[in-house]
Write a protein that holds these residues in place. Sequence first.
Motif, PDB file in Angstrom:
ATOM      1  N   PRO A 200      31.912  28.503  30.188  1.00  0.00           N
ATOM      2  CA  PRO A 200      30.981  27.391  29.936  1.00  0.00           C
ATOM      3  C   PRO A 200      29.826  27.352  30.938  1.00  0.00           C
ATOM      4  O   PRO A 200      28.710  26.973  30.583  1.00  0.00           O
ATOM      5  CB  PRO A 200      31.886  26.157  30.085  1.00  0.00           C
ATOM      6  CG  PRO A 200      33.258  26.647  29.788  1.00  0.00           C
ATOM      7  CD  PRO A 200      33.304  28.059  30.298  1.00  0.00           C
ATOM      8  N   GLN A 201      30.092  27.762  32.180  1.00  0.00           N
ATOM      9  CA  GLN A 201      29.020  27.811  33.180  1.00  0.00           C
ATOM     10  C   GLN A 201      27.919  28.766  32.731  1.00  0.00           C
ATOM     11  O   GLN A 201      26.718  28.442  32.817  1.00  0.00           O
ATOM     12  CB  GLN A 201      29.592  28.248  34.530  1.00  0.00           C
ATOM     13  CG  GLN A 201      28.569  28.348  35.645  1.00  0.00           C
ATOM     14  CD  GLN A 201      29.134  29.042  36.882  1.00  0.00           C
ATOM     15  OE1 GLN A 201      29.887  29.995  36.773  1.00  0.00           O
ATOM     16  NE2 GLN A 201      28.773  28.541  38.061  1.00  0.00           N
ATOM     17  N   ALA A 202      28.308  29.949  32.245  1.00  0.00           N
ATOM     18  CA  ALA A 202      27.320  30.925  31.787  1.00  0.00           C
ATOM     19  C   ALA A 202      26.529  30.397  30.602  1.00  0.00           C
ATOM     20  O   ALA A 202      25.309  30.605  30.505  1.00  0.00           O
ATOM     21  CB  ALA A 202      28.018  32.233  31.424  1.00  0.00           C
ATOM     22  N   ALA A 203      27.221  29.717  29.692  1.00  0.00           N
ATOM     23  CA  ALA A 203      26.518  29.139  28.548  1.00  0.00           C
ATOM     24  C   ALA A 203      25.467  28.143  29.015  1.00  0.00           C
ATOM     25  O   ALA A 203      24.338  28.118  28.508  1.00  0.00           O
ATOM     26  CB  ALA A 203      27.520  28.465  27.616  1.00  0.00           C
ATOM     27  N   GLY A 204      25.810  27.329  30.008  1.00  0.00           N
ATOM     28  CA  GLY A 204      24.864  26.360  30.535  1.00  0.00           C
ATOM     29  C   GLY A 204      23.694  26.992  31.254  1.00  0.00           C
ATOM     30  O   GLY A 204      22.606  26.407  31.318  1.00  0.00           O
ATOM     31  N   LEU A 205      23.908  28.209  31.787  1.00  0.00           N
ATOM     32  CA  LEU A 205      22.845  28.929  32.492  1.00  0.00           C
ATOM     33  C   LEU A 205      21.935  29.703  31.538  1.00  0.00           C
ATOM     34  O   LEU A 205      20.969  30.329  31.978  1.00  0.00           O
ATOM     35  CB  LEU A 205      23.452  29.904  33.501  1.00  0.00           C
ATOM     36  CG  LEU A 205      24.146  29.282  34.716  1.00  0.00           C
ATOM     37  CD1 LEU A 205      24.954  30.345  35.463  1.00  0.00           C
ATOM     38  CD2 LEU A 205      23.119  28.641  35.642  1.00  0.00           C
ATOM     39  N   GLY A 206      22.272  29.707  30.259  1.00  0.00           N
ATOM     40  CA  GLY A 206      21.445  30.403  29.278  1.00  0.00           C
ATOM     41  C   GLY A 206      21.842  31.843  29.026  1.00  0.00           C
ATOM     42  O   GLY A 206      20.994  32.668  28.634  1.00  0.00           O
ATOM     43  N   ALA A 207      23.111  32.182  29.235  1.00  0.00           N
ATOM     44  CA  ALA A 207      23.576  33.551  28.971  1.00  0.00           C
ATOM     45  C   ALA A 207      23.200  33.965  27.558  1.00  0.00           C
ATOM     46  O   ALA A 207      23.354  33.197  26.601  1.00  0.00           O
ATOM     47  CB  ALA A 207      25.081  33.648  29.165  1.00  0.00           C
ATOM     48  N   THR A 208      22.704  35.197  27.417  1.00  0.00           N
ATOM     49  CA  THR A 208      22.288  35.683  26.105  1.00  0.00           C
ATOM     50  C   THR A 208      23.426  36.381  25.355  1.00  0.00           C
ATOM     51  O   THR A 208      23.387  36.493  24.129  1.00  0.00           O
ATOM     52  CB  THR A 208      21.113  36.660  26.258  1.00  0.00           C
ATOM     53  OG1 THR A 208      21.471  37.709  27.169  1.00  0.00           O
ATOM     54  CG2 THR A 208      19.882  35.932  26.783  1.00  0.00           C
ATOM     55  N   SER A 209      24.437  36.857  26.091  1.00  0.00           N
ATOM     56  CA  SER A 209      25.620  37.459  25.461  1.00  0.00           C
ATOM     57  C   SER A 209      26.759  37.377  26.463  1.00  0.00           C
ATOM     58  O   SER A 209      26.531  37.230  27.670  1.00  0.00           O
ATOM     59  CB  SER A 209      25.369  38.920  25.056  1.00  0.00           C
ATOM     60  OG  SER A 209      25.261  39.753  26.203  1.00  0.00           O
ATOM     61  N   MET A 210      27.981  37.490  25.956  1.00  0.00           N
ATOM     62  CA  MET A 210      29.126  37.440  26.857  1.00  0.00           C
ATOM     63  C   MET A 210      30.330  38.052  26.153  1.00  0.00           C
ATOM     64  O   MET A 210      30.440  38.016  24.925  1.00  0.00           O
ATOM     65  CB  MET A 210      29.417  36.000  27.287  1.00  0.00           C
ATOM     66  CG  MET A 210      30.496  35.866  28.342  1.00  0.00           C
ATOM     67  SD  MET A 210      30.378  34.312  29.317  1.00  0.00           S
ATOM     68  CE  MET A 210      30.173  33.058  28.057  1.00  0.00           C
ATOM     69  N   ILE A 211      31.269  38.589  26.967  1.00  0.00           N
ATOM     70  CA  ILE A 211      32.473  39.195  26.432  1.00  0.00           C
ATOM     71  C   ILE A 211      33.591  39.118  27.463  1.00  0.00           C
ATOM     72  O   ILE A 211      33.335  39.156  28.682  1.00  0.00           O
ATOM     73  CB  ILE A 211      32.217  40.671  26.025  1.00  0.00           C
ATOM     74  CG1 ILE A 211      33.368  41.216  25.168  1.00  0.00           C
ATOM     75  CG2 ILE A 211      31.960  41.564  27.241  1.00  0.00           C
ATOM     76  CD1 ILE A 211      33.041  42.540  24.476  1.00  0.00           C
ATOM     77  N   ASP A 212      34.807  38.988  26.985  1.00  0.00           N
ATOM     78  CA  ASP A 212      36.007  39.060  27.823  1.00  0.00           C
ATOM     79  C   ASP A 212      36.338  40.530  28.043  1.00  0.00           C
ATOM     80  O   ASP A 212      36.466  41.293  27.079  1.00  0.00           O
ATOM     81  CB  ASP A 212      37.161  38.344  27.098  1.00  0.00           C
ATOM     82  CG  ASP A 212      38.533  38.739  27.613  1.00  0.00           C
ATOM     83  OD1 ASP A 212      38.677  38.963  28.824  1.00  0.00           O
ATOM     84  OD2 ASP A 212      39.461  38.816  26.786  1.00  0.00           O
ATOM     85  N   VAL A 213      36.485  40.947  29.288  1.00  0.00           N
ATOM     86  CA  VAL A 213      36.820  42.344  29.584  1.00  0.00           C
ATOM     87  C   VAL A 213      38.339  42.501  29.492  1.00  0.00           C
ATOM     88  O   VAL A 213      39.066  42.322  30.466  1.00  0.00           O
ATOM     89  CB  VAL A 213      36.303  42.762  30.980  1.00  0.00           C
ATOM     90  CG1 VAL A 213      36.606  44.240  31.218  1.00  0.00           C
ATOM     91  CG2 VAL A 213      34.811  42.506  31.095  1.00  0.00           C
ATOM     92  N   SER A 214      38.800  42.813  28.289  1.00  0.00           N
ATOM     93  CA  SER A 214      40.237  42.944  28.044  1.00  0.00           C
ATOM     94  C   SER A 214      40.668  44.398  27.922  1.00  0.00           C
ATOM     95  O   SER A 214      41.799  44.748  28.271  1.00  0.00           O
ATOM     96  CB  SER A 214      40.626  42.185  26.774  1.00  0.00           C
ATOM     97  OG  SER A 214      39.872  42.638  25.659  1.00  0.00           O
ATOM     98  N   ASP A 215      39.804  45.258  27.414  1.00  0.00           N
ATOM     99  CA  ASP A 215      40.172  46.662  27.174  1.00  0.00           C
ATOM    100  C   ASP A 215      39.618  47.608  28.230  1.00  0.00           C
ATOM    101  O   ASP A 215      40.124  48.713  28.402  1.00  0.00           O
ATOM    102  CB  ASP A 215      39.692  47.109  25.791  1.00  0.00           C
ATOM    103  CG  ASP A 215      40.421  46.394  24.667  1.00  0.00           C
ATOM    104  OD1 ASP A 215      41.615  46.075  24.864  1.00  0.00           O
ATOM    105  OD2 ASP A 215      39.809  46.135  23.623  1.00  0.00           O
ATOM    106  N   GLY A 216      38.575  47.213  28.931  1.00  0.00           N
ATOM    107  CA  GLY A 216      37.917  48.073  29.913  1.00  0.00           C
ATOM    108  C   GLY A 216      36.443  47.727  29.935  1.00  0.00           C
ATOM    109  O   GLY A 216      35.840  47.482  28.879  1.00  0.00           O
ATOM    110  N   LEU A 217      35.832  47.698  31.117  1.00  0.00           N
ATOM    111  CA  LEU A 217      34.456  47.239  31.236  1.00  0.00           C
ATOM    112  C   LEU A 217      33.492  48.075  30.405  1.00  0.00           C
ATOM    113  O   LEU A 217      32.677  47.534  29.649  1.00  0.00           O
ATOM    114  CB  LEU A 217      34.028  47.255  32.703  1.00  0.00           C
ATOM    115  CG  LEU A 217      32.605  46.767  32.985  1.00  0.00           C
ATOM    116  CD1 LEU A 217      32.459  45.301  32.609  1.00  0.00           C
ATOM    117  CD2 LEU A 217      32.240  46.979  34.459  1.00  0.00           C
TER     118      LEU A 217
END
Length: 312
Positions: A200-217
Amino acid sequence: MRVADVGEFGLIERVTSRLTYGPATLLGPGDDAAVIAAPDARVAASTDVLVEGRHFRRDWGSARDIGHRAAAANLADIAAMGGTPTALLVALCMPPELEQSWAEELADGLAAEAATVGASVVGGDMSSSPTLTIAVTALGDLGGRPPVTRSGARPGDVLALAGRTGYAAAGLTVLSRGFRTPRLLVEAYRRPEVPYAAGPQAAGLGATSMIDVSDGLVADLGHVARASGVAIDVRRDAFEVPPQMRDAAQALGADPYAWMLGGGEDHALAATFPPGVDLPPPWRPIGLVAAGSGVTVDGKPYTGSAGWDHFR
């Protein structure tokens, strides 16, 4: 006692009696469905499944550890959309000879991890199965903001990371070689430390994309690059190798950067931000977005394992 000794409904009663509920839970277990508050009028939802022998081993961690891991894998997905998790639904398929206490401790781990973000385990299902399988669905609230998807990265954006990578992969390697130390790495595999609030912090900062690193960066950034139609370059010098990881890599003949760039299950969050955004902790820049396609490391194609693929 085995689960066969207490029966399905006896086990359900024992498990649900251990649960507590957050403010989003309007109606918990006991009816045909739970009722969860959705003040945003939208619900973010994600599902993951863990199969014994494929995703976890009971001799590598306690039932409570496995509960934490199962919950974290789903809660992180909600955070990666910029949302706040509110509830978990859990389906548990298990051999009748499984110890009743193991199932109860699994529920404790699931509930404890959910509670770290104010979410609750609100229902699910149980079934007999020759293979122990845990399926978890997470629900979350977007807080009135648009979801942060994988498709919004643009050339010139800054790539940033919240959380750590490589620790769980190193812990898995250590356990697979028959060792139980370094403790830092083994515990990272057993119970990932997920930066949930950073979503949520990133969303508030205006992140243009995001992903959970679950399989490998590298692998997961590849999803962002494809969805956004961009190229992403990662800086290797943005990653600090802790002494325990360096020592383990030397002892096992491994490359610590292979764990950091290609290892999953730490559930760090990777996001892209417009240039000029002042990134507060825990976010730190690790690369750039450019025109083109694919993921590179220090401007060159990455030749190591990019991450996990279930069907390879």
